[in-house]
Design a protein around this motif. Structure first.
Motif, short mmCIF file in Angstrom:
data_model
loop_
_atom_site.label_atom_id
_atom_site.label_comp_id
_atom_site.label_asym_id
_atom_site.label_seq_id
_atom_site.Cartn_x
_atom_site.Cartn_y
_atom_site.Cartn_z
N LEU A 46 1.25 -1.36 -0.01
CA LEU A 46 0.45 -0.20 -0.03
C LEU A 46 0.93 1.23 0.01
O LEU A 46 1.62 1.19 0.77
CB LEU A 46 -0.67 -0.04 1.42
N LEU A 47 0.53 2.39 -0.78
CA LEU A 47 1.33 3.50 -1.40
C LEU A 47 0.74 4.62 -1.25
O LEU A 47 -0.61 4.85 -0.89
CB LEU A 47 2.19 3.65 -2.79
N VAL A 110 5.03 13.51 2.18
CA VAL A 110 5.84 11.93 2.40
C VAL A 110 5.23 11.28 1.74
O VAL A 110 4.18 11.05 1.22
CB VAL A 110 5.25 12.13 4.06
N ILE A 111 5.66 9.92 1.66
CA ILE A 111 5.37 8.60 0.60
C ILE A 111 5.92 7.67 1.50
O ILE A 111 7.27 7.30 2.54
CB ILE A 111 6.13 8.58 -0.30
N PHE A 112 4.02 7.23 2.21
CA PHE A 112 4.51 5.55 3.18
C PHE A 112 4.22 4.45 2.68
O PHE A 112 2.97 4.79 1.72
CB PHE A 112 3.31 6.41 4.04
N ARG A 113 4.84 3.59 2.14
CA ARG A 113 4.65 2.46 2.13
C ARG A 113 4.78 0.95 3.22
O ARG A 113 5.48 1.11 4.18
CB ARG A 113 5.43 1.40 1.70
N TYR A 114 3.32 0.79 3.68
CA TYR A 114 3.18 -0.56 4.55
C TYR A 114 3.47 -2.09 3.49
O TYR A 114 2.14 -2.42 2.51
CB TYR A 114 2.10 -0.24 4.86
N TRP A 116 3.25 -6.63 3.08
CA TRP A 116 3.58 -7.24 4.07
C TRP A 116 4.13 -8.67 2.93
O TRP A 116 3.32 -8.73 1.62
CB TRP A 116 1.58 -7.48 4.19
N ASP A 117 4.03 -9.74 3.43
CA ASP A 117 4.55 -11.06 2.86
C ASP A 117 3.44 -12.09 3.90
O ASP A 117 4.40 -12.31 4.48
CB ASP A 117 5.65 -11.29 3.00
N GLY A 118 2.47 -12.57 3.44
CA GLY A 118 1.84 -13.44 4.28
C GLY A 118 2.31 -14.58 4.79
O GLY A 118 2.47 -14.86 5.89
N PRO A 119 2.48 -15.63 3.69
CA PRO A 119 3.68 -16.65 3.47
C PRO A 119 4.56 -16.86 4.73
O PRO A 119 5.03 -17.03 5.45
CB PRO A 119 3.79 -16.79 2.87
N ALA A 120 5.68 -15.35 4.84
CA ALA A 120 6.63 -15.50 5.60
C ALA A 120 6.45 -14.86 6.90
O ALA A 120 7.28 -14.21 7.44
CB ALA A 120 7.95 -14.73 4.65
N ARG A 121 4.65 -14.25 6.72
CA ARG A 121 4.57 -14.22 7.82
C ARG A 121 5.25 -12.33 8.62
O ARG A 121 5.89 -11.98 9.55
CB ARG A 121 4.71 -14.68 9.51
N GLN A 122 6.11 -12.01 7.13
CA GLN A 122 6.45 -10.16 7.41
C GLN A 122 5.98 -8.87 7.14
O GLN A 122 4.75 -9.63 5.60
CB GLN A 122 8.04 -10.23 6.92
N ALA A 123 6.10 -8.11 7.38
CA ALA A 123 5.38 -6.70 7.34
C ALA A 123 6.66 -5.69 6.98
O ALA A 123 7.37 -5.74 7.91
CB ALA A 123 4.61 -6.20 7.66
N SER A 124 7.05 -4.75 5.90
CA SER A 124 7.93 -4.09 6.33
C SER A 124 6.49 -2.24 6.35
O SER A 124 5.22 -1.94 5.60
CB SER A 124 8.51 -3.72 5.13
N LEU A 125 7.29 -1.12 6.85
CA LEU A 125 7.09 0.25 7.07
C LEU A 125 7.73 0.70 6.53
O LEU A 125 9.10 0.73 7.48
CB LEU A 125 6.01 0.58 8.40
N ALA A 126 7.43 2.07 6.21
CA ALA A 126 7.96 3.57 5.94
C ALA A 126 8.24 4.67 5.03
O ALA A 126 7.36 4.18 4.36
CB ALA A 126 9.49 2.09 3.92
N VAL A 127 9.08 5.30 5.56
CA VAL A 127 8.38 6.78 5.57
C VAL A 127 9.78 7.63 5.01
O VAL A 127 10.69 7.17 5.11
CB VAL A 127 7.92 7.63 6.63
#
Length: 364
Positions: A46-47, A110-114, A116-127
């Motif tokens: 999501l951007l 501001v550019i915000f990115r959320y 997600w990688d469901g199979p790896a159960r990992q998420a990333s948040l970046a500004v």
């Protein structure tokens, strides 16, 4: 708000949905077929592009809530202490992710990115703060993958999704998109090399290019990225013969130009300065580019800080900035895959960088 038919305007590449003040595009087609609303988007990004406004209380940028076929919600908000938060709920389960940041003041892009990688159960948040060249990044565990139903509602359903007035655009990708500094040269870029001009798409890692100092430099990495053509990523057209161009050139607003001449020396007491295309846009020498949904951009990372000759103009090459010393950021950026030892030890043109109001004195 009008929803475009996919036959009118389909979203290219991995980008499947886009919403801004001009309308929405929802085109989740893969191999010519549209998935069911109940299909799980196992990975995605999501951007969110918005103008930050400091507030003494929590402020929702996106608030999505639906009750059918089961309760689900997604909220992206800012906190007074500078944190960005992602709050999610599905059925009776909920989760929250935080990203500390350091916002400077009102109307900061501001550019915000959320992601997600469901199979790896990992998420990333970046500004990303483009005006400062700063990136804030955090990883988290246990994200809830979204359904295509959720994406469609967030993009198209005004009754279930509320956007703050600061939000300029929202976009979804079906892949985990790079964070940090983005490439800025359009596909029509022709790069000067010791053997003549070459289209940027034809270049390869290790090829030599000719710098503005008429010296060869080697390509360490070629950055490619498709981006929603909105806001900070909306293409601009540099028009020939201005800035030394022999043909028009498409660039992103954050592409930096090297400027020189008597006017530069008179106004800034410097032989050369650097300014972004967005700050120089005047409706004559630099105008808005073609209207499109997705824009493909390129850039070149060279073996040392250098200025490229692109379609005759002097444009700065890719500057990894603060990412250069941060392995985690490099691995999540358009430089992912580049061996760390090939990242130049120092970077930056060393030229004075004009602020927006300073660049206006040259643009008019």
């Amino acid at each position: 708000m009008r929803v475009k038919d996919p036959k009118e305007d389909t979203v290219a590449s991995n980008w499947i949905a886009l919403r801004d003040k001009h309308g929405v595009v929802f085109s989740p087609f893969t191999q010519g077929q549209s998935p069911s609303p109940a299909t799980l988007l196992a990975r995605g990004t999501l951007l969110l592009h918005y103008a930050h406004e400091p507030r003494p209380v929590r402020h929702n940028l996106i608030r999505y809530s639906a009750r059918t076929p089961w309760p689900s919600s997604l909220t992206i908000c800012t906190e007074p202490d500078g944190r960005m938060r992602v709050l999610m709920a599905q059925g009776t389960s909920s989760t929250a992710f935080d990203l500390p940041t350091a916002f400077r003041g009102p109307e900061e892009d501001v550019i915000f990115r959320y992601s997600w990688d469901g199979p790896a159960r990992q998420a990333s948040l970046a500004v990303d703060l483009p005006e400062r060249g700063a990136t804030f990044h955090a990883r988290a565990e246990g994200p809830f993958p979204l359904f295509f139903r959720d994406v469609h509602r967030i993009i198209t359903a005004a009754t279930e999704t509320t956007l703050s007035h600061e939000v300029r655009s929202v976009a979804f990708s079906s892949e985990i998109e790079p964070i940090g500094i983005n490439p800025t040269l359009g596909p029509d870029a022709r790069i000067a090399t010791p053997h003549g001009e070459r289209p940027i798409a034809s270049l390869r890692v290790g090829d030599p290019v000719l710098t503005a100092e008429k010296e060869p430099a080697q390509i360490r990495w070629i950055c490619r990225q498709d981006l929603p053509a909105r806001g900070r990523f909306a293409p601009l057209r540099l028009r020939a013969p201005f800035y030394g161009l022999h043909t028009d050139l498409i660039v992103a607003p954050d592409q930096r130009l090297r400027l020189s001449g008597s006017e530069v020396e008179y106004l800034f007491a410097e032989e050369q300065v650097s300014a972004t295309a967005g700050h120089l846009m005047d409706g004559r020498t630099i105008v808005r580019g073609p209207e499109t949904t997705i824009q493909k951009y390129y850039q070149l990372l060279l073996d040392r800080p250098s200025t490229l000759i692109v379609n005759g103009a002097e444009l700065e090459s890719f500057d990894p900035g603060a990412m250069a010393g941060n392995r985690e950021l490099l691995e999540a950026s358009v430089l992912r895959g580049l061996p760390p030892e090939l990242v130049p030890a120092s970077y930056g043109s060393g030229l004075p960088q004009l602020k927006g109001f300073e660049a206006l004195t040259l643009a008019h």
